[in-house]
Design a protein around this motif. Structure first.
Motif, PDB file in Angstrom:
ATOM      1  N   ASN A  93       2.153  -0.870   6.301  1.00 42.13           N
ATOM      2  CA  ASN A  93       1.543  -1.621   7.393  1.00 42.13           C
ATOM      3  C   ASN A  93       0.114  -2.038   7.026  1.00 42.13           C
ATOM      4  O   ASN A  93      -0.312  -3.149   7.325  1.00 42.13           O
ATOM      5  N   LYS A  94      -0.590  -1.150   6.351  1.00 37.64           N
ATOM      6  CA  LYS A  94      -1.988  -1.436   6.002  1.00 37.64           C
ATOM      7  C   LYS A  94      -2.115  -2.450   4.868  1.00 37.64           C
ATOM      8  O   LYS A  94      -2.942  -3.345   4.908  1.00 37.64           O
ATOM      9  N   PHE A  95      -1.303  -2.292   3.824  1.00 39.79           N
ATOM     10  CA  PHE A  95      -1.455  -3.139   2.634  1.00 39.79           C
ATOM     11  C   PHE A  95      -0.602  -4.406   2.665  1.00 39.79           C
ATOM     12  O   PHE A  95      -0.800  -5.299   1.859  1.00 39.79           O
ATOM     13  N   GLY A  96       0.368  -4.466   3.548  1.00 42.62           N
ATOM     14  CA  GLY A  96       1.177  -5.675   3.675  1.00 42.62           C
ATOM     15  C   GLY A  96       2.488  -5.610   2.904  1.00 42.62           C
ATOM     16  O   GLY A  96       2.671  -4.788   2.004  1.00 42.62           O
ATOM     17  N   ASP A  97       3.391  -6.533   3.289  1.00 45.69           N
ATOM     18  CA  ASP A  97       4.749  -6.537   2.745  1.00 45.69           C
ATOM     19  C   ASP A  97       4.816  -6.832   1.248  1.00 45.69           C
ATOM     20  O   ASP A  97       5.610  -6.229   0.527  1.00 45.69           O
ATOM     21  N   ASP A  98       4.016  -7.779   0.777  1.00 44.82           N
ATOM     22  CA  ASP A  98       4.071  -8.146  -0.648  1.00 44.82           C
ATOM     23  C   ASP A  98       3.654  -6.975  -1.536  1.00 44.82           C
ATOM     24  O   ASP A  98       4.322  -6.660  -2.523  1.00 44.82           O
ATOM     25  N   PHE A  99       2.568  -6.338  -1.167  1.00 44.72           N
ATOM     26  CA  PHE A  99       2.081  -5.171  -1.915  1.00 44.72           C
ATOM     27  C   PHE A  99       3.129  -4.057  -1.878  1.00 44.72           C
ATOM     28  O   PHE A  99       3.463  -3.453  -2.895  1.00 44.72           O
ATOM     29  N   ALA A 100       3.683  -3.810  -0.680  1.00 45.16           N
ATOM     30  CA  ALA A 100       4.671  -2.739  -0.503  1.00 45.16           C
ATOM     31  C   ALA A 100       5.931  -3.004  -1.314  1.00 45.16           C
ATOM     32  O   ALA A 100       6.479  -2.097  -1.940  1.00 45.16           O
ATOM     33  N   SER A 101       6.398  -4.260  -1.321  1.00 42.70           N
ATOM     34  CA  SER A 101       7.611  -4.597  -2.084  1.00 42.70           C
ATOM     35  C   SER A 101       7.409  -4.343  -3.562  1.00 42.70           C
ATOM     36  O   SER A 101       8.273  -3.764  -4.231  1.00 42.70           O
ATOM     37  N   ALA A 102       6.276  -4.791  -4.093  1.00 38.42           N
ATOM     38  CA  ALA A 102       5.983  -4.575  -5.514  1.00 38.42           C
ATOM     39  C   ALA A 102       5.886  -3.079  -5.818  1.00 38.42           C
ATOM     40  O   ALA A 102       6.416  -2.597  -6.820  1.00 38.42           O
ATOM     41  N   ALA A 103       5.225  -2.334  -4.918  1.00 37.84           N
ATOM     42  CA  ALA A 103       5.055  -0.888  -5.123  1.00 37.84           C
ATOM     43  C   ALA A 103       6.404  -0.173  -5.109  1.00 37.84           C
ATOM     44  O   ALA A 103       6.679   0.675  -5.961  1.00 37.84           O
ATOM     45  N   LYS A 104       7.268  -0.522  -4.155  1.00 34.50           N
ATOM     46  CA  LYS A 104       8.573   0.127  -4.050  1.00 34.50           C
ATOM     47  C   LYS A 104       9.437  -0.137  -5.284  1.00 34.50           C
ATOM     48  O   LYS A 104      10.246   0.693  -5.671  1.00 34.50           O
ATOM     49  N   GLU A 105       9.265  -1.308  -5.883  1.00 34.31           N
ATOM     50  CA  GLU A 105      10.029  -1.666  -7.084  1.00 34.31           C
ATOM     51  C   GLU A 105       9.424  -1.050  -8.353  1.00 34.31           C
ATOM     52  O   GLU A 105      10.029  -1.099  -9.417  1.00 34.31           O
ATOM     53  N   GLY A 106       8.216  -0.521  -8.231  1.00 35.41           N
ATOM     54  CA  GLY A 106       7.565   0.067  -9.402  1.00 35.41           C
ATOM     55  C   GLY A 106       6.855  -0.958 -10.262  1.00 35.41           C
ATOM     56  O   GLY A 106       6.574  -0.734 -11.434  1.00 35.41           O
ATOM     57  N   THR A 107       6.561  -2.113  -9.677  1.00 34.96           N
ATOM     58  CA  THR A 107       5.835  -3.156 -10.410  1.00 34.96           C
ATOM     59  C   THR A 107       4.415  -3.218  -9.865  1.00 34.96           C
ATOM     60  O   THR A 107       4.019  -2.406  -9.039  1.00 34.96           O
ATOM     61  N   GLY A 108       3.669  -4.192 -10.326  1.00 33.60           N
ATOM     62  CA  GLY A 108       2.286  -4.308  -9.861  1.00 33.60           C
ATOM     63  C   GLY A 108       1.424  -3.228 -10.478  1.00 33.60           C
ATOM     64  O   GLY A 108       1.470  -2.997 -11.679  1.00 33.60           O
ATOM     65  N   ILE A 109       0.675  -2.531  -9.626  1.00 35.02           N
ATOM     66  CA  ILE A 109      -0.270  -1.555 -10.172  1.00 35.02           C
ATOM     67  C   ILE A 109       0.233  -0.115 -10.103  1.00 35.02           C
ATOM     68  O   ILE A 109      -0.549   0.817 -10.229  1.00 35.02           O
ATOM     69  N   VAL A 110       1.550   0.069  -9.921  1.00 37.45           N
ATOM     70  CA  VAL A 110       2.101   1.429  -9.957  1.00 37.45           C
ATOM     71  C   VAL A 110       1.970   1.962 -11.379  1.00 37.45           C
ATOM     72  O   VAL A 110       2.256   1.252 -12.347  1.00 37.45           O
ATOM     73  N   ASP A 111       1.533   3.197 -11.512  1.00 34.17           N
ATOM     74  CA  ASP A 111       1.391   3.836 -12.824  1.00 34.17           C
ATOM     75  C   ASP A 111       2.743   3.788 -13.554  1.00 34.17           C
ATOM     76  O   ASP A 111       3.728   4.357 -13.077  1.00 34.17           O
ATOM     77  N   PRO A 112       2.803   3.109 -14.721  1.00 39.41           N
ATOM     78  CA  PRO A 112       4.081   2.994 -15.445  1.00 39.41           C
ATOM     79  C   PRO A 112       4.668   4.350 -15.836  1.00 39.41           C
ATOM     80  O   PRO A 112       5.886   4.504 -15.908  1.00 39.41           O
ATOM     81  N   MET A 113       3.817   5.328 -16.056  1.00 38.90           N
ATOM     82  CA  MET A 113       4.312   6.664 -16.410  1.00 38.90           C
ATOM     83  C   MET A 113       5.062   7.282 -15.224  1.00 38.90           C
ATOM     84  O   MET A 113       6.106   7.912 -15.403  1.00 38.90           O
ATOM     85  N   LEU A 114       4.560   7.069 -14.019  1.00 38.70           N
ATOM     86  CA  LEU A 114       5.234   7.575 -12.822  1.00 38.70           C
ATOM     87  C   LEU A 114       6.601   6.909 -12.679  1.00 38.70           C
ATOM     88  O   LEU A 114       7.599   7.576 -12.410  1.00 38.70           O
ATOM     89  N   VAL A 115       6.641   5.601 -12.894  1.00 39.64           N
ATOM     90  CA  VAL A 115       7.905   4.857 -12.801  1.00 39.64           C
ATOM     91  C   VAL A 115       8.906   5.423 -13.797  1.00 39.64           C
ATOM     92  O   VAL A 115      10.055   5.703 -13.462  1.00 39.64           O
ATOM     93  N   TRP A 116       8.464   5.619 -15.040  1.00 36.03           N
ATOM     94  CA  TRP A 116       9.374   6.102 -16.083  1.00 36.03           C
ATOM     95  C   TRP A 116       9.834   7.529 -15.804  1.00 36.03           C
ATOM     96  O   TRP A 116      11.012   7.849 -15.973  1.00 36.03           O
ATOM     97  N   LYS A 117       8.932   8.385 -15.367  1.00 35.90           N
ATOM     98  CA  LYS A 117       9.294   9.786 -15.123  1.00 35.90           C
ATOM     99  C   LYS A 117      10.290   9.918 -13.971  1.00 35.90           C
ATOM    100  O   LYS A 117      11.144  10.805 -13.982  1.00 35.90           O
ATOM    101  N   LEU A 118      10.189   9.043 -12.967  1.00 33.34           N
ATOM    102  CA  LEU A 118      11.091   9.137 -11.823  1.00 33.34           C
ATOM    103  C   LEU A 118      12.380   8.339 -12.003  1.00 33.34           C
ATOM    104  O   LEU A 118      13.430   8.756 -11.533  1.00 33.34           O
ATOM    105  N   SER A 119      12.299   7.206 -12.693  1.00 30.91           N
ATOM    106  CA  SER A 119      13.481   6.335 -12.745  1.00 30.91           C
ATOM    107  C   SER A 119      13.979   6.057 -14.154  1.00 30.91           C
ATOM    108  O   SER A 119      14.939   5.312 -14.334  1.00 30.91           O
ATOM    109  N   GLY A 120      13.346   6.660 -15.166  1.00 28.41           N
ATOM    110  CA  GLY A 120      13.751   6.408 -16.550  1.00 28.41           C
ATOM    111  C   GLY A 120      15.092   7.031 -16.902  1.00 28.41           C
ATOM    112  O   GLY A 120      15.650   7.831 -16.156  1.00 28.41           O
ATOM    113  N   ASP A 121      15.616   6.671 -18.060  1.00 27.71           N
ATOM    114  CA  ASP A 121      16.916   7.143 -18.531  1.00 27.71           C
ATOM    115  C   ASP A 121      16.798   8.564 -19.066  1.00 27.71           C
ATOM    116  O   ASP A 121      16.202   8.792 -20.109  1.00 27.71           O
TER     117      ASP A 121
END
Length: 199
Positions: free
Chosen positions: A129-157
């Motif tokens: 609600n605070k950051f808006g839909d575009d920011f939230a969508s990118a964050a939920k997908e793991g794109t944008g400024i989400v730490d790539p290491m966090l993305v890999w550790k949670l969703s990697g192979d």
């Protein structure tokens, strides 16, 4: 749900409280994962000693999974602490600094992967609600400024064969066992699995 649509400092206080609860729960959530990682490493060592390389590799996959989640917990902990520290910026998210935005994005991404931390889902709703839909969508997908290491550790192979071999080799070395992965390749070919190991 109406109060989610008002950008007030009350929401900011709620986010801070949720993140503090998540930090408390993180300490509890780590314990069983550390235990499972230790048990899986021990099991893999015993299986290697008995010559069951294929089963040891499956245990190595469990070690990797627990280790990835533990490392993700470290990053989530950092995100929570940063967001608590920079909470005042949440009342004007458009003016918030890079650290606060990255931490918010990390919390939003991690929320769907961490059933151990239900507070993150509630925090995500407020942050969205605070950051808006575009920011939230990118964050939920793991794109944008989400730490790539966090993305890999949670969703990697976690089934990556090279990674499983590396962990298995480390466990073998700790237990003074020699490992020959060429035998594994022969077993895979004999089983008729022409795909070979995942790479």
């Amino acid at each position: 749900m109406g109060f989610f649509h008002r950008k007030t400092s009350k929401q900011t206080s709620r986010v801070k409280n949720l993140l503090k609860l998540a930090l408390s729960r993180l300490a509890i959530a780590r314990r069983p994962r550390l235990a499972r990682k230790s048990i899986s490493r021990g099991d893999a060592g015993q299986l290697l000693a008995l010559g069951h390389l294929d089963r040891a590799l499956r245990r190595a996959e469990q070690v990797i999974e627990e280790d990835n989640m533990l490392q993700a917990f470290d990053i989530i902990e950092l995100c929570c602490k940063r967001l608590i520290q920079h909470a005042a910026q949440l009342d004007k998210p458009q003016e918030s600094g890079e650290e606060a935005r990255e931490a918010a994005a990390g919390i939003m991404f991690a929320a769907r992967w961490c059933g151990d931390l239900p507070e993150l889902l509630f925090a995500r709703n407020i942050l969205e609600n605070k950051f808006g839909d575009d920011f939230a969508s990118a964050a939920k997908e793991g794109t944008g400024i989400v730490d790539p290491m966090l993305v890999w550790k949670l969703s990697g192979d976690k089934t990556n064969m090279e990674l499983k071999k590396k962990v298995t080799k480390e466990i073998a070395t700790e237990n003074n066992i020699l490992v020959d992965f060429s035998e594994l390749q022969e077993t895979i070919e004999q089983d008729g699995n022409g795909n070979g190991p995942h790479c």
